[in-house]
Write an enzyme that holds these catalytic residues in place. Sequence first.
Site, short mmCIF file in Angstrom:
data_model
loop_
_atom_site.label_atom_id
_atom_site.label_comp_id
_atom_site.label_asym_id
_atom_site.label_seq_id
_atom_site.Cartn_x
_atom_site.Cartn_y
_atom_site.Cartn_z
N ILE A 494 0.81 -1.22 0.00
CA ILE A 494 0.00 0.00 0.00
C ILE A 494 0.84 1.27 0.00
O ILE A 494 0.30 2.37 -0.02
CB ILE A 494 -0.95 0.03 1.21
N GLY A 497 7.65 3.92 3.04
CA GLY A 497 8.00 4.92 4.03
C GLY A 497 9.47 5.25 4.00
O GLY A 497 10.17 4.96 3.03
N PHE A 499 11.96 4.01 5.56
CA PHE A 499 12.96 2.95 5.58
C PHE A 499 12.47 1.65 4.95
O PHE A 499 13.18 0.65 4.97
CB PHE A 499 13.43 2.68 7.03
N GLY A 500 11.28 1.61 4.37
CA GLY A 500 10.84 0.36 3.78
C GLY A 500 9.49 0.44 3.12
O GLY A 500 8.91 1.52 2.96
N ASP A 622 9.82 15.70 7.70
CA ASP A 622 9.35 15.20 6.40
C ASP A 622 7.84 15.37 6.28
O ASP A 622 7.12 14.43 5.94
CB ASP A 622 9.75 13.73 6.23
#
Length: 800
Positions: A494, A497, A499-500, A622
Amino acid sequence: MRFELEFFTVLTVVALLFFSSDAVGSTGTLAISFGTGTVCGISASSLPRAVYCTNISGSVSTSPYQVLSTVSFDSVSAGDAYLCGLKTGGEAFFCWNGDSSSIKRVYNGSPAVADLTVGETQVSAVDLSGNGIRWWRTANLFPPSVLGNYSSLTSGNNFTCAINTNGTVSCWGPLNNTMQSRFSNYSMTTIVAGDSHICGLNKSGFVICGGSNSSGESYAPAGSPYEYTRFALGSRHTCAIKRPNGIAVCWGGPGGAQLYMPLNGTSFEFLVAGGNLTCGLTTNNYTVLCWDSHFRNVSVRTLPLPKILPGICVAGGDDICSCGTYPDSGSLCAGTGVICQRCDYQNPVIASPPPALAPAPSGSSVHIGWRVYAIIGTVGTFLGLCAVAYFVWLICRRKKVHNSVMPTIAPPSASNNTGVATAITHSSSGGNGGRIRFYSRSSSAPRSRIFSRQWSRALQRQGSGPSSFKDHADEFSFQELEKATKFFSLELKIGAGSFGIVYRGLLPDGREVAIKRGEANSRNKRFQEKEDAFQSELAFLSRLNHKHLVSLTGFCVENDERLLVYEYMKNGALHDHLHPKNNDFESPVISSWKMRIKILLDASRGIEYLHNYAVPPIIHRDIKSSNILLDANWVARVSDFGLSLTGPNTEEGHLETKAAGTVGYMDPEYYGTNQVTVRSDVYGFGVVMLEVLTGKRAIFKYEGGDGEPVSVVDYAVPRIDAGEVGSIVDSRVAPAASQEVEALELIAYMAKHCVRLEGRERPSIADVVVHLETALALIEDGLRSGSSTSASIHSLETRD
């Protein structure tokens, strides 16, 4: 027989006081800020309950102006330099310096607060969740908060005092000992502060004063118990209402301790004071009369304020008031509550020798009734302490996560034979953002097991934080999360982010979650960067709990696997609604300005929590539309804390760190100087506001240009400056109604200021929240409050 009568009388008075729901304090429905020359009050018989103010100079009073016309207020309080108003319900308060364009939101969120009081350098309030007293704008002279159950909160110049459940007085601030020591031998029911002195009633109804006495302001008058009540203290004078006729009686000032009645024959509901000025609300028609207590023969004037409430409206019916309600209080509160009568007005006047005109009644003349009272007070104190101890025991039993402390796991010492780090310290600041690091020099214990054990210990050592309680994050096995995502099927992907990749998952207990999985290749040169992002999110989200921040459900650490489990946000990211890949995609976000503004308001409240209420503050770094997620009820929540840092404790502070973020949303000042501040988040949110307003991406190809990518800032700001807001609004939304036009203009001008190049020229996120609330209210209520909106826009424009 006389002993029994005295015992019964004292017991009756004690019962009336202990079981009264009435609390005095220094908050109310009328306030004076002598330094700014402003008197403000809450109008009666209207909704929303509005605050009206008038500026006074000599014998002249200006026409009243309204503060935030779309906000309903419960109470107002004032110090010498500014005033504050508590929003109805207690979940927010605003402060201003006598000018409606200077208003700023100081607090917003949960828990609700009450008894808002303003001193010289501090604002304080009672935490309604039972966590004691909190302070704001303290200049580091007061603690952030104190635990306990308090009433009659009041503030003066460099001190705040309140009454404990056993009747003793506690004070905080530079002058705490001076104020507190005066009341050490008394059990009090009410106290009210002036600049440098305090007066109140003890539990037998006698007046006790302490603190400065340079002009006789602390000499308590002799009289019968409960003869004087409802005090108002200025800089060098004290006034009170005299029962049973309600006239104003004052002492102190140039005439010393002598009593005088400035308006003999006029009955007042209550009095307020500031500096040399005293004002009273008349019983006859709830108008405000004022006089200068520095000169006793000056003429009294009537202020041009509307009818003011004689007390704070409380939700409910007559049954919630232990001493009855004001006549016609339902009408005065516009049918939304009642005003409780003060219980000290109901207490019987006990026949007793009056105390001498001195700072306190003499202890040598205490008769048998007082001794009985002392016994009852001792028993009451013991029961109160038992209740507090029981409350503390219940708190300690709750296994909760601290919202204010970030765990830091230290490297192993040389004396650790296993080479495994087990020392855990608590850090509230630091340039590394409080990230967790773990070390192992031995392969005998897997890193995942060490990390899990240390993390569990860190969480268990944390106590309750100042914002709210948060449950432990669950620890999942990698196998559990594999099954929840059908072995990380691409059909369940979906998003991504910091880091992944993020997958939708279904836990065995039926909970739908979002699972973020980091890269699993430890040889990847970016592995440590991903590791830092994982640790950052885990550390921050484990201590944060706010309805406009994404909630962490759990985590997994196995070998090189790093996974975070969040509450599932059914309606995805704001970015996907504004910029759908499929043009046939239908979303209420596309077609509704109300929905868009509400989402902006929700997100701004989440950021405001990070900046102003998290301890220590947090800079997100961010902020963008893809990090604003929408739950099943379309409530917006800020997400992705992989780049977040523990920020400076002041808005003027900054952190030195390598620039990070997303192109198009990144603060240009931060990018150029490597100095990040809370105003860097404001810049990113300003871009999001322009994105919502225009429907354009942060970076897009402008059809009217040369085909080169252009930022939404460069596209929109010149047109806003030219007064052409209508030319940039998203055409996918139906033409705006009149009140929507005003709301969009307000948002456009606020967004323009958010994206200024210099951070010091940008508004705080609290300012943004206030203007978004106003914009939403314009649409929801269908208001055409031209004066209010014009004032808001003008306050922005005057910063240029």
